[in-house]
Design a protein around this motif. Structure first.
Motif, mmCIF file in Angstrom:
data_model
loop_
_atom_site.group_PDB
_atom_site.id
_atom_site.type_symbol
_atom_site.label_atom_id
_atom_site.label_comp_id
_atom_site.label_asym_id
_atom_site.label_seq_id
_atom_site.Cartn_x
_atom_site.Cartn_y
_atom_site.Cartn_z
ATOM 1 N N TYR A 104 0.843 -1.197 0.000
ATOM 2 C CA TYR A 104 0.000 0.000 0.000
ATOM 3 C C TYR A 104 0.875 1.243 0.000
ATOM 4 O O TYR A 104 2.059 1.180 0.360
ATOM 5 C CB TYR A 104 -0.946 0.003 1.210
ATOM 6 C CG TYR A 104 -0.254 0.086 2.556
ATOM 7 C CD1 TYR A 104 -0.058 1.306 3.198
ATOM 8 C CD2 TYR A 104 0.202 -1.067 3.196
ATOM 9 C CE1 TYR A 104 0.581 1.376 4.425
ATOM 10 C CE2 TYR A 104 0.838 -1.009 4.422
ATOM 11 C CZ TYR A 104 1.019 0.221 5.040
ATOM 12 O OH TYR A 104 1.661 0.287 6.259
ATOM 13 N N LEU A 132 -17.915 -5.007 6.254
ATOM 14 C CA LEU A 132 -17.024 -5.033 5.098
ATOM 15 C C LEU A 132 -15.827 -5.945 5.362
ATOM 16 O O LEU A 132 -15.477 -6.793 4.535
ATOM 17 C CB LEU A 132 -16.548 -3.620 4.768
ATOM 18 C CG LEU A 132 -15.603 -3.504 3.578
ATOM 19 C CD1 LEU A 132 -16.303 -3.872 2.286
ATOM 20 C CD2 LEU A 132 -15.029 -2.100 3.483
ATOM 21 N N THR A 136 -15.387 -9.792 3.687
ATOM 22 C CA THR A 136 -14.227 -9.987 2.818
ATOM 23 C C THR A 136 -13.377 -11.150 3.316
ATOM 24 O O THR A 136 -12.916 -11.983 2.529
ATOM 25 C CB THR A 136 -13.376 -8.706 2.757
ATOM 26 O OG1 THR A 136 -14.177 -7.620 2.278
ATOM 27 C CG2 THR A 136 -12.192 -8.890 1.824
ATOM 28 N N ARG A 157 -8.530 -4.115 0.344
ATOM 29 C CA ARG A 157 -9.749 -3.623 0.973
ATOM 30 C C ARG A 157 -9.866 -4.145 2.402
ATOM 31 O O ARG A 157 -10.289 -3.428 3.312
ATOM 32 C CB ARG A 157 -10.975 -4.047 0.156
ATOM 33 C CG ARG A 157 -11.027 -3.435 -1.236
ATOM 34 C CD ARG A 157 -11.166 -1.917 -1.171
ATOM 35 N NE ARG A 157 -11.075 -1.328 -2.500
ATOM 36 C CZ ARG A 157 -9.987 -0.720 -2.971
ATOM 37 N NH1 ARG A 157 -8.903 -0.627 -2.223
ATOM 38 N NH2 ARG A 157 -9.981 -0.194 -4.179
ATOM 39 N N GLU A 160 -7.482 -2.117 4.539
ATOM 40 C CA GLU A 160 -7.979 -0.766 4.821
ATOM 41 C C GLU A 160 -9.080 -0.791 5.871
ATOM 42 O O GLU A 160 -9.128 0.057 6.770
ATOM 43 C CB GLU A 160 -8.476 -0.115 3.530
ATOM 44 C CG GLU A 160 -7.356 0.197 2.549
ATOM 45 C CD GLU A 160 -7.867 0.699 1.208
ATOM 46 O OE1 GLU A 160 -7.074 1.305 0.475
ATOM 47 O OE2 GLU A 160 -9.054 0.477 0.890
ATOM 48 N N GLU A 189 -16.680 2.979 1.431
ATOM 49 C CA GLU A 189 -15.730 2.028 0.852
ATOM 50 C C GLU A 189 -16.198 1.526 -0.507
ATOM 51 O O GLU A 189 -15.383 1.350 -1.423
ATOM 52 C CB GLU A 189 -15.549 0.858 1.813
ATOM 53 C CG GLU A 189 -14.451 -0.100 1.433
ATOM 54 C CD GLU A 189 -13.066 0.511 1.532
ATOM 55 O OE1 GLU A 189 -12.179 0.054 0.798
ATOM 56 O OE2 GLU A 189 -12.872 1.454 2.323
ATOM 57 N N THR A 190 -17.487 1.301 -0.668
ATOM 58 C CA THR A 190 -17.993 0.661 -1.885
ATOM 59 C C THR A 190 -18.762 1.595 -2.806
ATOM 60 O O THR A 190 -18.920 1.298 -3.988
ATOM 61 C CB THR A 190 -18.900 -0.519 -1.507
ATOM 62 O OG1 THR A 190 -19.995 -0.049 -0.711
ATOM 63 C CG2 THR A 190 -18.132 -1.565 -0.710
ATOM 64 N N ARG A 231 -10.656 7.966 0.564
ATOM 65 C CA ARG A 231 -11.098 6.772 -0.173
ATOM 66 C C ARG A 231 -11.150 7.044 -1.671
ATOM 67 O O ARG A 231 -10.723 6.220 -2.494
ATOM 68 C CB ARG A 231 -12.471 6.328 0.339
ATOM 69 C CG ARG A 231 -13.053 5.140 -0.428
ATOM 70 C CD ARG A 231 -12.211 3.901 -0.186
ATOM 71 N NE ARG A 231 -12.676 2.775 -1.011
ATOM 72 C CZ ARG A 231 -12.182 2.465 -2.198
ATOM 73 N NH1 ARG A 231 -11.220 3.225 -2.747
ATOM 74 N NH2 ARG A 231 -12.632 1.431 -2.871
ATOM 75 N N GLU A 235 -8.737 5.339 -4.685
ATOM 76 C CA GLU A 235 -9.267 4.664 -5.867
ATOM 77 C C GLU A 235 -8.771 5.346 -7.136
ATOM 78 O O GLU A 235 -8.463 4.670 -8.128
ATOM 79 C CB GLU A 235 -10.796 4.669 -5.837
ATOM 80 C CG GLU A 235 -11.457 4.004 -7.026
ATOM 81 C CD GLU A 235 -11.140 2.516 -7.145
ATOM 82 O OE1 GLU A 235 -11.405 1.946 -8.222
ATOM 83 O OE2 GLU A 235 -10.621 1.921 -6.170
#
Length: 285
Positions: A104, A132, A136, A157, A160, A189-190, A231, A235
């Motif tokens: 990262y 989340l 995952t 993810r 994070e 996040e999504t 965030r 991305e």
């Protein structure tokens, strides 16, 4: 892996319990459902809990369902497989670990990493209260699951989400933050590209703006607006470095309506323009 990239390791206990001895700090004894986060991939050794005899050190994790090196900080393997399963067999019962590795950009999460110990134990109830992260981990640990090209992104993810959970202080006696905060963290996040404001995030949480802002800062360690910006910019950096998406299309893809605002936010986060960041991407790969 470029020198500007940091790495992290996560161990999620699927069955049994073990000891994770970390160089320079106290050992941790996670059990089923608990997660150990090593935000800087500190050298460590995994072994059965004291009192169990005749158990060999865990085989090294490779791909899910296989085995490989137990110490993710092996200098000969700077990053290694993203997902692996390690198993320890002994008289105390089987122990199974989901081991994750990720690289990262430390600049993107410096405020969260600062002040964390070399290893953090997240109790089962905290992991279960973070949808989340929980979902995952369960996806990556599914029996018979085959490694795929999206594993690195899934592990990033999970890292994070675990980092935000580890960095967010909990009120004394509270098992987890207000459930609405978890919903908004998952939404950011999504669904980062949606036109969020503090007001709409507070509605997502089912809270007033003032209560939401205070609770979010307490749980995550930063304001909702800063967390959303971070965030989106993470991305954007991924899209610039890993895809051929036209640079002009990146701001809208991550939720920015203003290209000027996007450029300012990106430069603040990474110290460079989006174009310069993309041009340097091959050297970081």
């Amino acid at each position: 892996m470029d020198a500007s990239t940091a790495r992290a390791v996560l161990h999620y206990v699927l069955a049994g319990g073990c000891r994770i001895a970390v160089t320079g700090t106290a050992a941790l004894d996670p059990s089923r459902g608990e997660l150990v986060l090593l935000p800087a991939a500190a050298r460590h050794r995994i072994s059965p809990l004291p009192g169990l005899r005749g158990v060999s050190p865990p085989p090294p994790p490779t791909a899910a369902g296989g085995t490989g090196p137990a110490d993710p900080a092996d200098p000969a393997d700077p990053l290694g497989p993203a997902v692996g399963i390690a198993a320890l067999d002994g008289p105390g019962g089987p122990v199974r670990l989901l081991s994750l590795r990720t690289g990262y950009d430390p600049r993107a999460v410096r405020p969260l990493v600062a002040g964390l110990p070399r290893a953090v134990l997240l109790e089962r109830r905290r992991v279960e209260a973070a949808p989340l992260l929980r979902d995952t981990l369960r996806l990556l640990a599914e029996p018979g699951r085959r490694p795929g090209p999206g594993d690195r992104l899934l592990v990033l993810r999970a890292f994070e989400a675990a980092l935000a959970l580890a960095a967010g202080p909990r009120p004394p006696g509270a098992a987890h933050p207000h459930p609405g905060i978890g919903r908004t963290v998952a939404a950011i996040e999504t669904r980062y590209a949606e036109p969020w404001t503090v007001e709409t995030l507070a509605r997502e949480a089912g809270m007033s703006r003032s209560s939401f802002t205070a609770a979010f800062r307490e749980a995550v360690g930063t304001s909702p607006a800063r967390h959303l910006t971070a965030r989106r910019i993470r991305e954007a950096a991924r899209l610039l470095a890993e895809t051929g998406l036209p640079q002009s299309a990146v701001p809208a893809r991550v939720g920015y309506r203003s290209r000027v605002g996007f450029h300012l936010a990106f430069r603040t986060a990474y110290g460079t323009t989006p174009g310069e960041y993309r041009a340097a991407a091959p050297r970081r790969a």
